[in-house]
Write a protein that holds these residues in place. Sequence first.
Motif, short mmCIF file in Angstrom:
data_model
loop_
_atom_site.label_atom_id
_atom_site.label_comp_id
_atom_site.label_asym_id
_atom_site.label_seq_id
_atom_site.Cartn_x
_atom_site.Cartn_y
_atom_site.Cartn_z
N VAL A 142 51.63 -92.04 40.69
CA VAL A 142 50.27 -92.49 40.96
C VAL A 142 49.30 -91.33 40.78
CG1 VAL A 142 48.75 -93.64 42.61
CG2 VAL A 142 51.20 -94.21 42.55
N ILE A 150 45.60 -90.66 48.87
CA ILE A 150 47.04 -90.93 49.01
C ILE A 150 47.37 -91.77 50.25
CG2 ILE A 150 49.31 -89.85 49.32
CD1 ILE A 150 48.27 -87.60 47.41
N PHE A 161 52.74 -88.77 43.79
CA PHE A 161 51.31 -88.80 43.48
C PHE A 161 50.96 -87.53 42.74
CE2 PHE A 161 52.09 -91.24 47.28
CZ PHE A 161 51.34 -92.38 47.11
N LYS A 175 53.86 -88.51 49.70
CA LYS A 175 53.20 -89.10 50.87
C LYS A 175 53.97 -88.66 52.12
CE LYS A 175 51.05 -93.47 51.90
NZ LYS A 175 50.96 -94.86 51.44
#
Length: 176
Positions: A142, A150, A161, A175
Motif C-alpha cells: 500500500v 497507515i 506500506f 502497521k
Amino acid sequence: MPLRTRAEIYGKEAAALLQEVSLYPGILEGQLSAFHPGKEGTVNNLLAHLKRQGRIAEAEDGGFYPYGECPRAPDSGMVRAVWVLLDFMDRVEFHSSGDFPVKIVFFSSGEMYEIVHVAEGQEALVCHAMGRCREDGSRRIVLVDVPGQIPRLDFPGITGFCTVDSAGDVSYYRKG
C-alpha cells in the motif's frame, strides 16, 4: 555478413519503451532507464526518436505519455508506484498496470503482488473498494502519501506500506 538496420538493432528496446510508456503513463526518463540498466544512452536516444516520430509525448512535468494522452494533471500515484516496482525489479517475472485503486500488478517468485495507491483523504474509499475484493491470495503493498494514513487503512492482503519521496526513494512501513 549483411549490415543490420537501426530498426533491427534497436527495435526491441523501442518496443519495450513504448510498452512501458503505455502501461505507466507519466513515467519518467530515469524510471525508463532503470527498466533498462546499462542502456541509459540508448534509452535517451530512443525517447528522442520516438518523440520525433510522434509516438510519445513528454509533458511539462517530464513524464512520458502515449501521443495524444498528456493529461492536465499527471498521475503522481502511478509515477510513485513505478518507483516501488523498480525496487523489486530484479525479482519481477511479469508486471502490468492495474485498475483503481491498484496501480501495478506484478509477479515475483510465483506470488502475485499489487501496488495499491491511497491518496490522502481517500482512505475510506479505498478500504471500501478493496474490502469488496474477495481474498485472492495477492499480496498488497500500500503506497500512501504520508505515514499518518497507515492506521486508517485495513483491507485484505496488506503485506506492508510505503511512501516515495520526490527523488524516488522508497521507505517501507509495517502497521503496528
